[in-house]
Every structure is written in structure tokens, then in C-alpha cells.
Design an enzyme around this catalytic site. Structure first.
Site, PDB file in Angstrom:
ATOM      1  N   THR A 175       0.804  -1.225   0.000  1.00 51.77           N
ATOM      2  CA  THR A 175       0.000   0.000   0.000  1.00 51.77           C
ATOM      3  C   THR A 175       0.835   1.272   0.000  1.00 51.77           C
ATOM      4  O   THR A 175       0.265   2.373  -0.006  1.00 51.77           O
ATOM      5  CB  THR A 175      -0.913   0.023   1.236  1.00 51.77           C
ATOM      6  OG1 THR A 175      -0.095  -0.014   2.420  1.00 51.77           O
ATOM      7  CG2 THR A 175      -1.880  -1.145   1.240  1.00 51.77           C
ATOM      8  N   LYS A 176       2.162   1.161   0.015  1.00 51.61           N
ATOM      9  CA  LYS A 176       3.003   2.334   0.216  1.00 51.61           C
ATOM     10  C   LYS A 176       3.225   3.124  -1.075  1.00 51.61           C
ATOM     11  O   LYS A 176       2.858   2.693  -2.167  1.00 51.61           O
ATOM     12  CB  LYS A 176       4.341   1.916   0.818  1.00 51.61           C
ATOM     13  CG  LYS A 176       4.218   1.309   2.219  1.00 51.61           C
ATOM     14  CD  LYS A 176       3.572   2.287   3.195  1.00 51.61           C
ATOM     15  CE  LYS A 176       3.612   1.796   4.639  1.00 51.61           C
ATOM     16  NZ  LYS A 176       2.634   0.741   4.937  1.00 51.61           N
ATOM     17  N   ASN A 177       3.837   4.292  -0.939  1.00 50.99           N
ATOM     18  CA  ASN A 177       4.018   5.181  -2.098  1.00 50.99           C
ATOM     19  C   ASN A 177       4.943   4.585  -3.152  1.00 50.99           C
ATOM     20  O   ASN A 177       4.845   4.931  -4.329  1.00 50.99           O
ATOM     21  CB  ASN A 177       4.566   6.530  -1.635  1.00 50.99           C
ATOM     22  CG  ASN A 177       3.550   7.323  -0.834  1.00 50.99           C
ATOM     23  OD1 ASN A 177       2.755   6.759  -0.087  1.00 50.99           O
ATOM     24  ND2 ASN A 177       3.570   8.647  -0.974  1.00 50.99           N
TER      25      ASN A 177
END
Length: 411
Positions: free
Chosen positions: A202-204
Site C-alpha cells: 500500500t506504500k508510495n
């Protein structure tokens, strides 16, 4: 193939009503060139830590302005290794925000240290110098501190370290949310003892799993590279290179926490897209701001004042205060019925059964975090979110907010 995350804790994704747009909470987008890079490594005959990991480390360090980057298996393992690298006596006190992911505090415990939980300002979701001083004074001067840039916002690390009486080289920055965050004009990733990043799905910068530790300390970087692979003085890649030797030594206790070349090759390809992804996140945040600003019972996310820094917009967390408080979970359910995924970041650590016993909690309580938690709701935020999807989320939130305030079903 692109993996899409359509279910998160506390959310059941329902079929979209006619005319509505289904909006998953998160989207793990692995680009075509990242997939090709992974395949290239799989076909190379060398898939674990090696040439690609070394190259990814160098490119990542340049991107965040750090002297060194050390690729690891997760941000959680990165925090544990960064704490272990300090060589603190067992049981030493380490401050941590209670408004963080449980893994960050597990890392303190697994490093053999004692977590002391710190309250937050409900307006920012992060500790203040005052809440840090309260925690530090409750149990005595801490040996180290973990500071989180929550949601992608900017924590004032030097001010928090000063309040704790902890030198900057004993601050471990949890930047799981903060790749792309700037403190003033400086990207998060340098200037402290160690900074830990996450490449979770889910991270950038999503890889599915993985992490990175950055530091400007040469000796610390060398120790971290050994410690991520059992403390061995030479990893397999270097031992098996032409001219390499099978011999190695183990001088310190280490972990199995290395990153594979498959992940690293994907990371190098994903990193090339990162600036464009960050621009899109900022556009999405601005679109949310425009449509939700002034909505009764909905408070927009905090962000740095002009000149103080740049928000990475890892999350877009709103605060709900419908009908004098409202029921956040009912809002989650109402959005789920419209096929809109949401989440909550986070359950404060002191509310989790294990940490209520394993962590030290000031007798004054953690009232700021308690007040914030009951209002928190994270809306979808990822680069491939379309304007139409953002608008659908805003229409749904607006309709729910008006019903919550007036009892009428206006949309």
C-alpha cells in the site's frame, strides 16, 4: 498483471449500486517495466541479494539525499536493526508514538528494549514536545526514540529529540509513510541516525514487501549490512563472485532480513515512476480538499505550513465529528455499501492487548490519541485513483455528512 487490493480490515466491499463507481481503498500497481525487471532477474540465475540490491541502494540513497541505503526485508526489520545498531543495554527505554503501526513497537521489543508510549496532538496525529516531555519524565530519560512521520505529514524531529533529551544519532525515524515527505526543502531520509522506509503493497513505492534503512554514518551502514544477514562479514553474492572467498566470520548477532534481487530490480523500475506518482497524489489531495472543505462534521488532514515541508500524501485521513461525535464505524459501513473502501490508521498501540502490558504508558493517559482514534477515517489515496472515483467518494461523504448533521438524506 496488476494486483488490486479490494479488501482491508473493517471493510467489506459490496457490489456497486447502478451508476456508482467502485473505489478500492488501495491499489498495488506494479508497472510493466518492474514486472519485466523481475522476470529478467528470475532468468539470470541469481535471485537473492546481489547486484540489483546494491544498485537499488545507491539509487535510493541519491533520491532521498542520504549517504548510505541498506535494503532490508521490511520497514519493521529495519527499525529493529537500526535500534540494535545503537548497542543499548537490554531494557533501555525507547519512546514511540502510540499512534503508529504495531510493528514499529514490536521492533522495539524484539530489539530487547522497553517501549514507552507517547501521546499525540489530535490535530496532527503526531507527538509534540510537550507530550514527549511528559513520557520522558514519567519513567526517566530515554535512551532512544522512534519518530513517525504519520500519514506522510512532517514531524519536527529535532524538536522532539530535544524534548526527549535524546541526541539525533539515537533517533530512528519511521518513514514508512514518508517517502516523498520533505522537512523544509530536505527530503526525509537524511540528517538523523537512521531512517526506515517501507515498500509494502500500500506504500508510495509499492513492491509488495521490503524496506530500506538510510544513514549518513559509514560505520553504522557497514554494521547494518552485516546484521541484515546473520552478522556475516561477507554475503553469498560476494563470496561467489569470481575471485571471492568462501570464508566469513560472525562478530555480532544478526537477523535474516535481506532484500532479494527480484524485489530490488522491481524497486529500481518503480523508483523511476515515483516523481509522477507523487504529483498525482498531490492532485488527488487537492481535489479532496476542494470538495470536502467546509463540510459539516468533517475535518481535513493536517499538512505542513508553507515553507515547513511537503506532505507525501501516503494517506488522506479525515476526522469525523458528526452529530457531536458521530459513529465512525457507521460511516465506514455506509461507504462500504457504496463500494468505497476505507481504513483506519491506526488503532493506538496502547489499546492493543499485548502492548497494554508490554509497553510503559504514562499515568496521565494518552487522551489525545484516544480522542483522535474515535474520529479517524482514511479515504482512498493512490496514483491510479481517477478524478471520477475521487468525485464519487466526495459525493458519498457529503451525503453521509449531511444526513449525520441534519438527519435528512440529501445527497
Amino acid at each position: 498483471m496488476t494486483t488490486r487490493i479490494t479488501a482491508v480490515p473493517r471493510v467489506v466491499t459490496m457490489p456497486a449500486p447502478a451508476g456508482e463507481i467502485a473505489v478500492p481503498f488501495a491499489d498495488c500497481h506494479i508497472t510493466a517495466d518492474a514486472q519485466a525487471a523481475a522476470l529478467r532477474v528470475l532468468q539470470s540465475g541469481w535471485v537473492t541479494t546481489g547486484r540489483e540490491a546494491v544498485a537499488f541502494e545507491a539509487e535510493f540513497a541519491t533520491a532521498v539525499g542520504a549517504t548510505h541505503a541498506v535494503a532490508v526485508s521490511s520497514c519493521t526489520q529495519g527499525i529493529e536493526l537500526a535500534l540494535r545498531s545503537l548497542g543499548l543495554p537490554p531494557g533501555s527505554l525507547v519512546l514511540s508514538s502510540t499512534m503508529t503501526f504495531c510493528g514499529a513497537v514490536h521492533a522495539i521489543v524484539h530489539a530487547g528494549l522497553q517501549p514507552v508510549l507517547v501521546d499525540v496532538d489530535p490535530a496532527t496525529g503526531m507527538p509534540t514536545p510537550a507530550t514527549v516531555r511528559t513520557a520522558a519524565q514519567a519513567y526517566g530519560r530515554p535512551a532512544a526514540m522512534v519518530v513517525v512521520h504519520w500519514a506522510g505529514d512532517v514531524a519536527d524531529v529535532p524538536a522532539l529529540a530535544e524534548a526527549a533529551g535524546v541526541p539525533l544519532d539515537r533517533v530512528v525515524v519511521d518513514a514508512a509513510h514518508a517517502l516523498g515527505t520533505y522537512a523544509g526543502v530536505v527530503p526525509v531520509g537524511s540528517g538523523c541516525g537512521a531512517t526506515c522506509f517501507s515498500f509494502y503493497a500500500t506504500k508510495n513505492l509499492p513492491l509488495g514487501e521490503g524496506g530500506m534503512i538510510t544513514t549518513d554514518d559509514d560505520a553504522r551502514a557497514d554494521w547494518l549490512r552485516r546484521a541484515r544477514l546473520h552478522g556475516m562479514t561477507a554475503d553469498a553474492w560476494r563470496r561467489y563472485l569470481p575471485g571471492g572467498s568462501w570464508r566469513y566470520n560472525v562478530a555480532d548477532a544478526g537477523l535474516k532480513a535481506n532484500m532479494t534481487d527480484v524485489q530490488a530490480a522491481m524497486g529500481r523500475a518503480q523508483l523511476a515512476h515515483f516523481p509522477a506518482w507523487q504529483r498525482r497524489r498531490a492532485q488527488i489531495a487537492a481535489r479532496y480538499d476542494e470538495q470536502l472543505a467546509g463540510l459539516p462534521g468533517v475535518r481535513l488532514p493536517h499538512r505542513p505550513a508553507p515553507g515547513d515541508g511537503t506532505h507525501a500524501w501516503h494517506l488522506y485521513p479525515v476526522r469525523l465529528r458528526l452529530n457531536g461525535g458521530g459513529d465512525r464505524d457507521k460511516v465506514i459501513a455506509a461507504l462500504s455499501e457504496r463500494a468505497i473502501g476505507t481504513s483506519v490508521h491506526f488503532v493506538p498501540v496502547h489499546r492493543l492487548a499485548y502492548f497494554s502490558q508490554a509497553a510503559l504508558i504514562p499515568s496521565t493517559g494518552l487522551t489525545g490519541a484516544d480522542a483522535l482514534f474515535d474520529q479517524l477515517l482514511s479515504l482512498p489515496m493512490y496514483p491510479r485513483l481517477t478524478d471520477a472515483q475521487v468525485d464519487a467518494v466526495c459525493r458519498a461523504v457529503t451525503g453521509i455528512a449531511h444526513r449525520g448533521i441534519s438527519g435528512k438524506g440529501t445527497e
